[in-house]
Design an enzyme around this catalytic site. Structure first.
Site, short mmCIF file in Angstrom:
data_model
loop_
_atom_site.label_atom_id
_atom_site.label_comp_id
_atom_site.label_asym_id
_atom_site.label_seq_id
_atom_site.Cartn_x
_atom_site.Cartn_y
_atom_site.Cartn_z
N TRP A 5 0.91 -1.17 0.12
CA TRP A 5 -0.13 0.02 0.16
C TRP A 5 0.81 1.08 -0.05
O TRP A 5 1.79 1.35 0.83
CB TRP A 5 -0.93 0.00 1.21
CG TRP A 5 -1.68 0.87 1.36
CD1 TRP A 5 -2.51 1.80 0.54
CD2 TRP A 5 -2.07 1.86 2.56
NE1 TRP A 5 -3.26 3.00 0.78
CE2 TRP A 5 -2.96 2.81 2.29
CE3 TRP A 5 -1.69 1.79 3.94
CZ2 TRP A 5 -3.65 3.56 3.18
CZ3 TRP A 5 -2.01 2.58 4.89
CH2 TRP A 5 -3.01 3.74 4.41
N LYS A 17 -13.17 0.65 7.20
CA LYS A 17 -13.68 -0.24 6.23
C LYS A 17 -14.84 -1.07 6.78
O LYS A 17 -15.87 -1.04 6.13
CB LYS A 17 -12.70 -1.05 5.25
CG LYS A 17 -11.49 -0.32 4.79
CD LYS A 17 -11.79 0.63 3.72
CE LYS A 17 -10.65 1.65 3.53
NZ LYS A 17 -9.38 1.49 3.23
N ALA A 73 -6.58 -4.15 8.03
CA ALA A 73 -7.47 -2.94 7.70
C ALA A 73 -9.00 -3.46 7.14
O ALA A 73 -9.61 -2.61 6.67
CB ALA A 73 -6.81 -1.96 6.55
N ASP A 77 -0.74 -5.73 9.45
CA ASP A 77 -1.68 -4.46 9.29
C ASP A 77 -3.05 -5.28 8.95
O ASP A 77 -3.12 -5.83 7.72
CB ASP A 77 -1.07 -3.79 7.91
CG ASP A 77 -2.03 -2.50 7.48
OD1 ASP A 77 -2.82 -2.28 8.44
OD2 ASP A 77 -1.61 -1.91 6.63
C1 LIG Z 1 -3.66 -1.68 3.86
C2 LIG Z 1 -3.96 -0.64 4.58
N1 LIG Z 1 -3.76 -0.38 5.81
C3 LIG Z 1 -4.14 0.79 6.65
C4 LIG Z 1 -4.97 1.23 6.30
C5 LIG Z 1 -5.45 2.48 6.94
O1 LIG Z 1 -6.79 3.15 7.07
P1 LIG Z 1 -7.25 4.10 8.16
O2 LIG Z 1 -6.11 5.08 8.62
O3 LIG Z 1 -8.16 5.07 7.24
O4 LIG Z 1 -7.91 3.48 9.20
C6 LIG Z 1 -5.54 1.21 4.83
C7 LIG Z 1 -6.57 2.11 4.23
O5 LIG Z 1 -6.83 2.29 2.96
C8 LIG Z 1 -5.08 0.13 3.98
O6 LIG Z 1 -5.52 -0.06 2.87
#
Ligand SMILES: Cc1ncc(COP(=O)(O)O)c(C=O)c1O
Length: 398
Positions: free
Chosen positions: A130, A246, A213, A211
């Site tokens: 990402w 999400k 998410a 991670d």
């Molecule tokens: C792989 C991944 N990690 C972490 C996040 C973190 O999301 P947020 O900070 O919006 O909770 C995202 C959001 O798109 C993601 O795709």
């Protein structure tokens, strides 16, 4: 002081969003931004969230500070959701949780903790990963390296190359993994691969930083946590950054948490105190609203059931779209196999076309995706699946 600052080139995704908004063509399709969309193309507030929010507003008696570790009731509820109620690390007090502003905040908090404990640590991330992992982790001063992960020829994980690379890492190297719905590839590890990876991580004494998410949007709330639960049982140290953006649709409420597993309860206590110190120095205290909603949902049986059903609906919509887009692509581009899209999980897949073709798709057919051909499957709708497949066929035909 600021006159010497050079302007920063904006993130290409912002340009893509602006171009999509400005495009007057009614056929336009937005597969760029990584948010869930329903079949009307909207990112609605979940009904369970609305109900929890109404109850929260009715009962909340103060807006006073929550503390740097966040809302303890949320921390416990999210720990139970991620690890399960009876997880060994919970029962033996080896895990501690700190609330963070979204998964991003949790990733940064984890990076700062690693930097505090071992300033020269290298963090190894998948190829590709990402886009925001790099600024989030290296912003704390850690250096990033890459390990092979995605195999564009199969659309799956290059597990042999991945493990061969990780096998060469020195003890204490940090390995960033994604629990499920890998962003940007959609290629996930199978339970058997998680088990094989566990043996490697133990043998090489690596530190996994997971991670998470998209819990619930891949194969299920429990299924998507398989690797996290396994690693947290079997290893003496694990970090896990969790996002509620999400699966609770709480994007802008910035709701997330960092779980840290230690070898002993005393170690967990020391780590927790460091996390609180770090959080105090960055955001002082996390925002409460989203966390209070998540706790309200998870602590109330009917609300929790309603939320679980909404997660199922999101997951089924994504999986259904994956099947249907493959069917459409098979019909309109029979010379090419897009079957991998149906075997991948979560919102993202690479279509596997080159940048020139992505741009042609945008210019001639008003289909928007990032230049690397990453598409948000949830951006498709029943009414434009065929249009999308025809447009892809025309671009492939040259
Ligand atoms: C792989 C991944 N990690 C972490 C996040 C973190 O999301 P947020 O900070 O919006 O909770 C995202 C959001 O798109 C993601 O795709």
């Amino acid at each position: 002081m600021f006159e010497r600052l050079e302007p920063v080139i904006p993130d290409p995704i912002l340009g893509l969003m602006a171009a999509f908004r400005a495009d007057p063509d009614p056929r336009k399709v937005d597969l760029g931004v990584g948010v869930y969309r329903d079949d009307r193309g909207e990112t609605p507030v979940l009904e369970s969230v609305r109900r929890a929010e109404r109850e929260l507003l009715a009962r909340q008696s103060t807006k006073s500070y929550v503390g740097s570790a966040g809302n303890p009731a949320f921390n416990e509820a999210i720990e139970r959701l991620v690890l399960g109620d009876e997880h060994e690390a919970r029962l033996t007090a080896r895990v501690r949780t700190v609330q963070a502003p979204g998964g991003c905040g949790a990733l940064r908090l984890g990076a700062e903790l690693i930097r505090t404990a071992s300033p020269d640590s290298l963090v190894h991330v998948s190829t590709p990963t990402w886009a925001n992992h790099s600024p989030l982790l290296s912003g704390s001063g850690l250096r990033l390296e890459r390990y092979p992960y995605f195999d564009p020829t199969t659309g799956g994980v290059q597990f042999g190359a991945m493990t061969a690379a990780l096998e060469r890492l020195p003890p204490r190297a940090v390995v960033l993994l994604q629990a499920s719905c890998h962003n940007p590839t959609g290629a996930d590890l199978s339970p058997a691969q998680w088990r094989e990876l566990l043996a490697l991580v133990k043998r090489r004494q690596l530190l996994p930083f997971i991670d998470m998410a998209y819990q619930g949007l891949g194969d299920g709330v429990v299924e998507d946590a398989y690797g996290v639960r396994l690693f947290c049982t079997e290893l003496s140290e694990v970090l896990c950054a969790v996002s509620c953006s999400k699966n609770f649709g709480l994007y802008r409420e910035r709701t997330g948490a960092l779980h840290v597993v230690n070898e002993t309860p005393a170690g967990a206590g020391a780590t927790f105190s460091q996390l609180v110190r770090i959080a105090r120095g960055i955001w002082s205290m996390p925002p409460d609203h989203g966390a209070a909603i998540v706790h309200g949902i998870l602590a109330d049986a009917p609300l929790r059931t309603a939320w679980a059903e909404e997660v199922v609906a999101m997951r089924q919509r994504i999986q259904g779209l994956r099947q249907e887009v493959v069917k459409q692509l098979r019909e309109h581009c029979p010379q090419r196999d897009f079957g991998f899209i149906a075997t991948q999980r979560g919102m993202f897949s690479f279509l596997g076309i080159d940048t020139a073709q992505v741009r042609e798709l945008r210019a001639r057919h008003h289909v928007y995706m990032t230049d690397d051909s990453r598409m948000n499957i949830a951006g498709l709708r029943q009414e434009n699946l065929e249009y999308f497949a025809r447009a892809t066929a025309q671009v492939l035909a040259g």
